[in-house]
Design a protein around this motif. Structure first.
Motif, PDB file in Angstrom:
ATOM      1  N   ALA A  78     -15.931  30.146  -0.983  1.00 17.84           N
ATOM      2  CA  ALA A  78     -14.741  31.164  -0.666  1.00 17.84           C
ATOM      3  C   ALA A  78     -13.541  30.463  -1.537  1.00 17.84           C
ATOM      4  O   ALA A  78     -13.205  29.237  -1.577  1.00 17.84           O
ATOM      5  CB  ALA A  78     -14.467  31.431   0.744  1.00 17.84           C
ATOM      6  N   GLU A 130      -9.590  30.575  -1.232  1.00 21.51           N
ATOM      7  CA  GLU A 130      -8.600  31.062  -0.225  1.00 21.51           C
ATOM      8  C   GLU A 130      -7.567  30.639  -0.498  1.00 21.51           C
ATOM      9  O   GLU A 130      -7.120  29.357  -1.174  1.00 21.51           O
ATOM     10  CB  GLU A 130      -8.990  30.657   1.098  1.00 21.51           C
ATOM     11  CG  GLU A 130      -9.017  29.206   1.462  1.00 21.51           C
ATOM     12  CD  GLU A 130      -9.193  28.714   2.963  1.00 21.51           C
ATOM     13  OE1 GLU A 130     -10.206  29.384   3.316  1.00 21.51           O
ATOM     14  OE2 GLU A 130      -8.970  27.619   3.341  1.00 21.51           O
ATOM     15  N   ASN A 162     -17.513  27.999   3.543  1.00 29.16           N
ATOM     16  CA  ASN A 162     -17.438  28.463   4.916  1.00 29.16           C
ATOM     17  C   ASN A 162     -18.726  28.874   5.761  1.00 29.16           C
ATOM     18  O   ASN A 162     -19.718  29.267   4.991  1.00 29.16           O
ATOM     19  CB  ASN A 162     -16.659  29.597   4.916  1.00 29.16           C
ATOM     20  CG  ASN A 162     -14.752  29.284   4.695  1.00 29.16           C
ATOM     21  OD1 ASN A 162     -14.367  28.238   5.185  1.00 29.16           O
ATOM     22  ND2 ASN A 162     -14.108  30.228   4.235  1.00 29.16           N
ATOM     23  N   ASN A 181     -18.675  34.140   7.219  1.00 31.51           N
ATOM     24  CA  ASN A 181     -17.708  35.050   6.668  1.00 31.51           C
ATOM     25  C   ASN A 181     -18.382  36.394   7.211  1.00 31.51           C
ATOM     26  O   ASN A 181     -17.526  37.349   7.328  1.00 31.51           O
ATOM     27  CB  ASN A 181     -17.767  34.843   5.358  1.00 31.51           C
ATOM     28  CG  ASN A 181     -16.896  33.967   4.865  1.00 31.51           C
ATOM     29  OD1 ASN A 181     -16.125  33.008   5.829  1.00 31.51           O
ATOM     30  ND2 ASN A 181     -16.193  33.720   3.621  1.00 31.51           N
ATOM     31  N   ASN A 191      -8.078  35.974   0.347  1.00 34.66           N
ATOM     32  CA  ASN A 191      -9.543  35.299   0.383  1.00 34.66           C
ATOM     33  C   ASN A 191     -10.394  35.941  -0.492  1.00 34.66           C
ATOM     34  O   ASN A 191     -10.695  37.339  -0.526  1.00 34.66           O
ATOM     35  CB  ASN A 191     -10.094  35.104   1.686  1.00 34.66           C
ATOM     36  CG  ASN A 191     -11.491  34.550   1.705  1.00 34.66           C
ATOM     37  OD1 ASN A 191     -12.471  35.015   1.617  1.00 34.66           O
ATOM     38  ND2 ASN A 191     -11.433  33.145   1.928  1.00 34.66           N
ATOM     39  N   SER A 215     -14.743  35.778  -1.164  1.00 36.36           N
ATOM     40  CA  SER A 215     -16.091  34.932  -0.887  1.00 36.36           C
ATOM     41  C   SER A 215     -17.168  35.613  -1.417  1.00 36.36           C
ATOM     42  O   SER A 215     -17.265  36.863  -1.387  1.00 36.36           O
ATOM     43  CB  SER A 215     -16.125  35.212   1.013  1.00 36.36           C
ATOM     44  OG  SER A 215     -15.029  34.330   1.276  1.00 36.36           O
TER      45      SER A 215
END
Length: 337
Positions: free
Chosen positions: A35, A37, A50, A53, A328, A330
């Motif tokens: 990700a 962010e 992460n 998600n 964000n 991802s």
């Protein structure tokens, strides 16, 4: 010799008899994403790995035993795990830990359980409470309650599409406010239409109770689904009301599913307001494995510091950065077993 062979055969069949009476399932979800962010503050961007998600990574055990007279003993233990570090949650089975009875009346469970509001919130969220931009940002400190410990819970079986639920969680405080929570919910499904509502009270202060509520709905038209909800956390005292609105849609085509959701958060104090636009794409390699990409951006007004949440992660501007806009991007993979 024949007696020994017969005895051995009987012993060998005992586990089969037991398995016919009861069952235990081991299950889990593993979800990880790369990700990018940005919390909206100066120098607030970074690239991270992460866990969870789309779906919180977890492992669990659930089972049922037929105890006769139309009754089953049921249980569920579920714990979270972070794929990026291999660490478990602070509570081993903090996601769910219940035991109870199930029958024609429905089910009664004791332990740590999802609240009545949580059930409606999940059913009326187009993201299924996964991906950044999900309605999980409505839960947490000073907002709605998603899980309750020390609880007694009831869920009915569907009655012509209608289900009801109730829960009581003991705060177990020896002095001061009890910290007890009570909740009810009802939802109705007919064909491809769903509607539900839930209400909680929490005795957090000596005078007055905190109030939490939700109404949600959904409809499916072939490959297209539309879902939305309205949630309120009204804490005891003036100007403490938190509100959230969600409206989303998804469309499936073969192994691909496209999602979009609009979310607005408001806080009565200071007129804080934040608007989130989120999109996601999922490609299913099989029933248990998919890859996904998701993007969400929240626009806060000058007095707001709202954040965006995925299933297990969150992104909120620092306290000194009112009006900052977090975002964000991802890309991840999820596998269930």
């Amino acid at each position: 010799m024949q007696f020994k062979l017969l005895a051995a055969a009987i012993c060998a069949t005992l586990p089969l008899v037991a398995s016919a009476q009861s069952s235990v399932t081991i299950y889990g979800v593993l979800d990880a994403a790369v990700a990018y962010e940005d919390n909206g503050a100066p120098n607030g961007s970074r690239t991270v790995l992460n866990s969870g998600n789309q779906s919180s990574s977890r492992f669990g055990f659930k089972g049922a035993e037929d105890i006769g007279s139309g009754l089953k003993a049921i249980f569920n233990l579920e714990g979270g795990v972070a794929i990026d570090t291999g660490m478990g949650d602070s509570a081993l089975f903090g996601r769910r830990a219940v035991v109870g009875l199930q029958g024609s009346f429905g089910s009664v469970t004791l332990g740590r359980e999802y609240t009545p509001i949580a059930d409606v919130a999940k059913e009326s969220d187009i993201f299924g409470q996964g991906f950044y931009g999900t309605n999980l940002s409505a839960f947490g400190t000073g907002r709605l309650t998603r899980r309750i410990s020390n609880s007694v819970n009831y869920k009915s079986v569907p009655m012509s599409g209608l289900r009801v639920g109730a829960a009581y969680g003991a705060g177990e405080a020896l002095t001061g406010p009890s910290l007890d929570i009570m909740g009810i919910s009802a939802d109705y499904t007919i064909g491809k239409f769903y509607v539900g509502a839930g209400y909680h009270t929490v005795e957090r202060l000596a005078s007055g109770d905190d109030k939490e509520m939700i109404v949600g709905a959904g409809y499916k038209m072939g490959p297209v689904s539309i879902k939305g909800n309205y949630m309120v956390a009204d804490l005891t005292g003036a100007n403490n009301k938190y509100e959230q609105v969600n409206l989303g849609a998804s469309m499936s085509s073969g192994a691909s599913t496209f999602y979009a959701n609009y979310q607005q958060q408001k806080l009565e104090a200071g007129g804080a307001k934040g608007n989130t636009l989120a999109v996601a794409y999922s490609y299913a390699f099989s029933k248990r494995t998919n890859a996904y990409a998701t993007y969400a951006r929240l626009s806060n007004n000058a007095t707001a510091r709202f954040g965006i949440n995925s299933s297990s992660t969150s992104l909120t501007p620092p306290p000194a950065n009112l009006g900052a806009d977090p975002s964000n991007l991802s890309i991840g993979v999820r596998h269930s077993f």
